[in-house]
Design an enzyme around this catalytic site. Structure first.
Site, PDB file in Angstrom:
ATOM      1  N   LEU A 149       5.120   5.954  -7.969  1.00 22.93           N
ATOM      2  CA  LEU A 149       4.212   5.388  -8.959  1.00 22.93           C
ATOM      3  C   LEU A 149       3.454   4.213  -8.355  1.00 22.93           C
ATOM      4  O   LEU A 149       4.026   3.364  -7.684  1.00 22.93           O
ATOM      5  CB  LEU A 149       4.994   4.915 -10.183  1.00 22.93           C
ATOM      6  CG  LEU A 149       5.604   6.015 -11.054  1.00 22.93           C
ATOM      7  CD1 LEU A 149       6.429   5.405 -12.176  1.00 22.93           C
ATOM      8  CD2 LEU A 149       4.514   6.910 -11.638  1.00 22.93           C
ATOM      9  N   HIS A 159       6.579  -0.609 -12.979  1.00 25.31           N
ATOM     10  CA  HIS A 159       6.593  -2.004 -13.418  1.00 25.31           C
ATOM     11  C   HIS A 159       7.575  -2.195 -14.572  1.00 25.31           C
ATOM     12  O   HIS A 159       8.328  -3.172 -14.614  1.00 25.31           O
ATOM     13  CB  HIS A 159       5.205  -2.432 -13.908  1.00 25.31           C
ATOM     14  CG  HIS A 159       4.145  -2.433 -12.846  1.00 25.31           C
ATOM     15  ND1 HIS A 159       3.121  -1.527 -12.828  1.00 25.31           N
ATOM     16  CD2 HIS A 159       3.948  -3.251 -11.785  1.00 25.31           C
ATOM     17  CE1 HIS A 159       2.333  -1.777 -11.805  1.00 25.31           C
ATOM     18  NE2 HIS A 159       2.806  -2.820 -11.147  1.00 25.31           N
ATOM     19  N   GLN A 174      -5.197 -11.691  -1.369  1.00 26.84           N
ATOM     20  CA  GLN A 174      -4.403 -10.714  -0.616  1.00 26.84           C
ATOM     21  C   GLN A 174      -5.167  -9.433  -0.310  1.00 26.84           C
ATOM     22  O   GLN A 174      -4.606  -8.506   0.282  1.00 26.84           O
ATOM     23  CB  GLN A 174      -3.103 -10.393  -1.353  1.00 26.84           C
ATOM     24  CG  GLN A 174      -3.250  -9.596  -2.633  1.00 26.84           C
ATOM     25  CD  GLN A 174      -1.942  -9.524  -3.390  1.00 26.84           C
ATOM     26  OE1 GLN A 174      -1.448 -10.520  -3.914  1.00 26.84           O
ATOM     27  NE2 GLN A 174      -1.357  -8.338  -3.451  1.00 26.84           N
TER      28      GLN A 174
END
Length: 282
Positions: free
Chosen positions: A184, A37, A61
């Site tokens: 990750l 991120h 979602q």
């Protein structure tokens, strides 16, 4: 860094900056932030006057209630990382703020959303389109940044942006990995030490398949990748598809696409891990 909790404050703050001609970079996240991120935020910081990051675990979602329930939530740690990354605004709303009433919109996302994740997780991509379209409408960013680990999702977001008429540069950013190759992911925190030890086999086998592709057909590579991963005790392949990088449609021949991309989902115990690899040098 300013933490914003409401849509009205978000639109007000960004509207003022936009009137001054400032460019806005948006990084949508579901929190539990990691270096992947932060790489998106670093790029957004370099390319825009203002950086906005959202932290919101979007319920629409998730097609698996247990997955939603167990998804890691680490707001305090996330805020520290966002500040370190140079984010100007952290949008951290409640579910009630985002969905004061149910979002009943159904997007015509087409073939890019019908395969792989779309087939395995019915409704998932429509939920992604719901939340990202809201964020786009509220922030009206110049650029929005997404990680290539969710390779299919980027194609879906491009489709949604086209449908909704958003004039936004969708920026795809390379996968960030641990030293042992594991992509990750916020879900990695759910791996036991034993599972964490075997999970890097996914990337290792995908990398080995680059060599196999020089002499094997697409179907042969798919079969071997699946067999090699499933031979690792504790790993189970849900699907492995080799697709066109733009349409997400499976290819049967290497020459059928300019860039074949192998997209995989593997269960490591009950943790669902995704990854991909580009077959650039066959």
């Amino acid at each position: 860094m300013k933490v914003i909790r409401t849509v009205s404050e978000l639109t007000d703050q960004l509207g003022r900056l936009r009137e001054k001609g400032q460019t806005i970079g948006l990084v949508p996240t579901m929190g539990a932030l990691h270096a992947g991120h932060l790489s998106l935020m670093t790029r957004a910081r370099a390319e825009n006057d203002v950086v906005v990051a959202s932290v919101f675990v979007n319920p629409t979602q998730f097609n698996n209630p247990d997955d939603l329930r167990t998804y890691p939530r680490t707001e305090e740690a996330d805020c520290r990382l966002l500040e370190q990354a140079g984010v100007d605004f952290a949008f951290i709303p409640t579910v009630e703020e985002i969905y004061p009433e149910p979002d009943t919109r159904v997007f015509d996302l087409g073939p890019v959303a019908e395969v792989m994740e779309g087939a395995m997780r019915p409704g998932h991509f429509n939920g992604v389109a719901q939340i990202v379209s809201k964020l786009f409408a509220w922030t009206r960013p110049t650029r929005a940044y997404f990680g290539e680990k969710d390779f299919q999702q980027i194609a879906v977001i491009r489709r949604m942006a086209s449908l909704e008429g958003f004039d936004i540069d969708i920026v795809s950013c390379p996968i960030k990995r641990e030293d042992d190759g594991l992509a990750l992911s916020s879900r990695n925190t759910r791996l036991t030490p034993q599972q964490r030890a075997i999970a890097p086999a996914i990337h290792r086998i995908l990398t080995e398949s680059l060599g196999w592709a020089k002499s094997m057909t697409v179907d042969e590579v798919k079969k071997r990748v699946t067999e090699e991963i499933d031979a690792v005790d504790g790993l189970r392949t849900e699907y492995y598809e080799i697709v066109d990088h733009l349409t997400m449609q499976p290819v049967s021949d290497w020459s059928a696409t300019e860039l074949p991309v192998g997209c995989i989902t593997v269960y490591c115990g009950d943790v669902r891990l995704i990854d991909n690899i580009k077959y650039t040098n066959r």
